[in-house]
Design an enzyme around this catalytic site. Structure first.
Site, PDB file in Angstrom:
ATOM      1  N   TYR A  99       0.821  -1.212   0.000  1.00 17.96           N
ATOM      2  CA  TYR A  99       0.000   0.000   0.000  1.00 17.96           C
ATOM      3  C   TYR A  99       0.858   1.267   0.000  1.00 17.96           C
ATOM      4  O   TYR A  99       0.346   2.360  -0.237  1.00 17.96           O
ATOM      5  CB  TYR A  99      -0.948   0.031   1.197  1.00 17.96           C
ATOM      6  CG  TYR A  99      -1.981  -1.080   1.211  1.00 17.96           C
ATOM      7  CD1 TYR A  99      -2.166  -1.914   0.117  1.00 17.96           C
ATOM      8  CD2 TYR A  99      -2.787  -1.304   2.335  1.00 17.96           C
ATOM      9  CE1 TYR A  99      -3.107  -2.931   0.136  1.00 17.96           C
ATOM     10  CE2 TYR A  99      -3.731  -2.321   2.355  1.00 17.96           C
ATOM     11  CZ  TYR A  99      -3.879  -3.135   1.256  1.00 17.96           C
ATOM     12  OH  TYR A  99      -4.817  -4.135   1.282  1.00 17.96           O
ATOM     13  N   LYS A 155       3.507 -15.693   1.811  1.00 17.61           N
ATOM     14  CA  LYS A 155       3.368 -16.431   0.552  1.00 17.61           C
ATOM     15  C   LYS A 155       4.780 -16.752   0.094  1.00 17.61           C
ATOM     16  O   LYS A 155       5.231 -16.352  -0.994  1.00 17.61           O
ATOM     17  CB  LYS A 155       2.580 -15.577  -0.459  1.00 17.61           C
ATOM     18  CG  LYS A 155       2.217 -16.296  -1.748  1.00 17.61           C
ATOM     19  CD  LYS A 155       1.106 -17.315  -1.604  1.00 17.61           C
ATOM     20  CE  LYS A 155       0.881 -18.036  -2.916  1.00 17.61           C
ATOM     21  NZ  LYS A 155      -0.165 -19.092  -2.828  1.00 17.61           N
ATOM     22  N   ASP A 168      -3.133 -18.214   1.413  1.00 15.40           N
ATOM     23  CA  ASP A 168      -4.358 -18.836   0.883  1.00 15.40           C
ATOM     24  C   ASP A 168      -4.844 -19.947   1.811  1.00 15.40           C
ATOM     25  O   ASP A 168      -6.048 -20.115   2.030  1.00 15.40           O
ATOM     26  CB  ASP A 168      -4.194 -19.289  -0.582  1.00 15.40           C
ATOM     27  CG  ASP A 168      -2.868 -19.967  -0.878  1.00 15.40           C
ATOM     28  OD1 ASP A 168      -1.951 -19.918  -0.033  1.00 15.40           O
ATOM     29  OD2 ASP A 168      -2.744 -20.546  -1.960  1.00 15.40           O
ATOM     30  N   ASP A 213      -4.801  -7.011   6.095  1.00 12.55           N
ATOM     31  CA  ASP A 213      -6.030  -6.300   5.754  1.00 12.55           C
ATOM     32  C   ASP A 213      -7.129  -7.305   5.391  1.00 12.55           C
ATOM     33  O   ASP A 213      -8.246  -7.270   5.928  1.00 12.55           O
ATOM     34  CB  ASP A 213      -5.735  -5.365   4.568  1.00 12.55           C
ATOM     35  CG  ASP A 213      -6.903  -4.476   4.213  1.00 12.55           C
ATOM     36  OD1 ASP A 213      -7.867  -4.389   5.003  1.00 12.55           O
ATOM     37  OD2 ASP A 213      -6.873  -3.864   3.124  1.00 12.55           O
ATOM     38  N   ASP A 263     -10.245  -8.667   8.128  1.00 16.36           N
ATOM     39  CA  ASP A 263     -11.659  -8.460   7.810  1.00 16.36           C
ATOM     40  C   ASP A 263     -12.397  -9.793   7.690  1.00 16.36           C
ATOM     41  O   ASP A 263     -13.524  -9.930   8.161  1.00 16.36           O
ATOM     42  CB  ASP A 263     -11.808  -7.622   6.536  1.00 16.36           C
ATOM     43  CG  ASP A 263     -11.629  -6.134   6.837  1.00 16.36           C
ATOM     44  OD1 ASP A 263     -11.850  -5.735   7.987  1.00 16.36           O
ATOM     45  OD2 ASP A 263     -11.271  -5.371   5.924  1.00 16.36           O
TER      46      ASP A 263
HETATM   47 MG   LIG Z   1      -9.776  -3.755   5.603  1.00 14.72          MG
HETATM   48 MG   LIG Z   2      -3.991 -21.030  -3.670  1.00 17.39          MG
END
Ligand SMILES: [Mg+2]
Ligand SMILES: [Mg+2]
Lengths: 353, 353
Positions: free
Chosen positions: A141, A187, A219, A243, A247
């Protein structure tokens, strides 16, 4: 203990719920012999109205002179037409940046009486008790270059070792006050930043031999938050993964409107605020749910002041009031006793004393 | 219709489940008067054993001469010690890249008799029927620079307009064959690549006035997949968001082991494969669940051959067999009739004919 607390009520239901939290903090001070000094400051739409900008210098000065800050909520239709640097939300982003609050802490804890509102089966959601520790000031970000032409666009994910070390250390320290397990989410099978992240976790974990560490791909974590959310204690991850996952995690117990959060740094200063928004539709009616604000105050006791006993007492008092069947209208259901914002705070204080 | 199909059984339960799918495709050919020609080729561990590498030139040549490919699964403990360029999984990554398969299609559809295994409440998970369309060949996993030093690391998220256009068009075309709704997921409030993404969606949607479009931030999407998964029809998103969201979505209906997938490009060629792995522990025992492979074959009929009636017939046949209570051991439960992989395929074929 003497502590100076900045109170930034903000907009909408912000003033009501922070007032409830302040009352609870006053009760804690009385019962445990502390002195909490409260100074009020404007932020968000409230600050735009008073000072013409969402984060006035006066508010920064008050925060700088305090040990921690409690924030209500910002935003509302009144300021929706403002240009982006004059939006209420800007106040939040700017204050986190100004104070280098790199640690975002989001606890998710199942409330037994609310499991019926969870989208998950009760047997999956019950006893969930996790904290997501998200890096808040770096990553995709913020990285440069960050630009766009009509033909293509680029964002950049950069992390320095120092940035990873400090957030990972925060997570290890939090895990020590809880069940002692850290799940580091990355990841690392694809991203270079994740490989560095994992390297730092492996290195720092030697300083916390009492904490159990597991690595998990983002994931996989997105699946496990749903299939086995009870398996998590402390999740630590970089900004964007945090983030998304925080959530996602916020809805699994059915108590989204009741979740607290904190944005902190290493020296103990932090801003504590409900995850929920300013709910302008019910503002000023003394019916907003103050649970998230009160639990945010409990986080302040724990993370900024190290007052673990006091924090636990507040959490238990809130849980007790909810288990007694008292609640605000937003979570009303069969057999519940619906009370006002102020009455809910009073019940919590009675339970505390 | 004459079609040449490459069959890559791969490792573990791959051969059994692809054989079941091939039998079903043969039945479709008989019933609807098509001619499907099957050519077998090696991939993954199977190819390592036979050719010394996970994606041999012979397999590429067979795929190049075919209209679509069916793949079983790759990997197993036998090849776990290989260096990363000689791992079975490498075969999958390489073949997708070799054939520029930029569209990953992951349907998630609730199976009524399996809702009990969903971590979500049955009333939340029932009737879920969505497709996630993920960009597979660009984005943060591939962008340059991508490097790491002891002090910092960087990954780069780049998208060109052309890359976004082609994946968005795929999603619109898929939506037209379904409920006609596209949810485009991005992080346009923060990322430049997402702003370009949203711009392209806004532009391309004018060519599909019959399709309803909504934009959603990725963190909101991660919540809504849990709180209201029925609200989605087609989700289209970039590579990393798609990676996280498709795995999250895969667990919401409780039928993870039964989900098919496709990796396609614009000219119709595609590789169709179960989402599940090679399950070496039960390989060769004729007890693997062939549902995902059979549904992958149905996707081939639909997406590579445009045979929508035939695809729907296969999907209905599978649903019928499951509703009749037949199943393989992995999803056995009270009142179910557990049958073998081959017997399950035979039931589907009987239902088809
Ligand atoms: Mg958020
Ligand atoms: Mg995957």
């Amino acid at each position: 203990m003497v502590k100076r607390i900045t109170v930034m009520p903000g907009d909408g239901i912000g003033p009501e719920v922070t007032e409830a939290a302040v009352e609870v903090l006053r009760a804690v001070a009385r019962r445990y012999g502390h002195a909490f000094q409260f100074t009020y400051a404007a932020i968000g739409g409230d600050a735009i109205d008073q000072y013409g900008k969402p984060l006035p210098d006066e508010t920064i000065a008050v925060c700088e002179a305090s040990d921690a800050a409690l924030l209500g909520a910002v935003g509302g239709p009144k300021w929706d037409q403002q240009p982006s640097h004059l939006r209420p939300e800007r106040g939040l982003l700017d204050i986190r940046k100004k104070f280098d609050l790199f640690t975002n802490i989001r606890p998710v804890k199942a409330v037994p009486s609310l499991l019926g509102s969870s989208p998950l089966k009760e047997e999956v959601a019950r006893e969930v008790d996790m904290v997501i520790v998200r890096e808040l000031t770096s990553g995709l970000y913020f990285g440069e270059p960050k630009q766009r032409s009509p033909k293509s666009a680029v964002d950049t994910l950069v992390y320095t070792r120092a940035e990873i070390e400090r957030i990972v250390d925060q997570a290890f320290q939090i895990a020590r006050t809880r069940k002692g397990k850290v799940t580091s989410v990355d990841k690392a099978n694809v991203l270079e930043t994740s490989k560095l992240w994992r390297e730092v976790v492996e290195e720092r974990m030697t300083a916390y031999p009492d904490v159990e560490v597991e690595h998990m791909l983002v994931d996989t974590a997105a699946m496990k938050l749903i299939t086995n959310p009870r398996s998590f204690d402390v999740i630590v991850t970089e900004n964007m993964f945090g983030d998304i996952l925080s959530d996602e995690a916020s809805v699994i117990t059915g108590s989204l409107g009741m979740l607290p959060s904190a944005s902190t740094r290493t020296d103990g200063f932090g801003i504590y605020e409900p995850v929920h928004g300013s709910a302008p539709d019910i503002a000023g009616q003394n019916k907003a749910n103050p649970t998230a604000a009160i639990l945010s105050a409990a986080m302040m006791l724990k993370y900024s002041f190290g007052l673990h006993t006091e924090a636990a007492a507040v959490e238990e008092a809130v849980a007790g009031v909810l288990e007694d069947g008292y609640c605000t209208g937003d979570i009303a259901g069969e057999g519940k006793r619906v009370i006002s914002t102020g009455a809910f705070a009073a019940q919590v204080i009675e339970e505390l004393e």
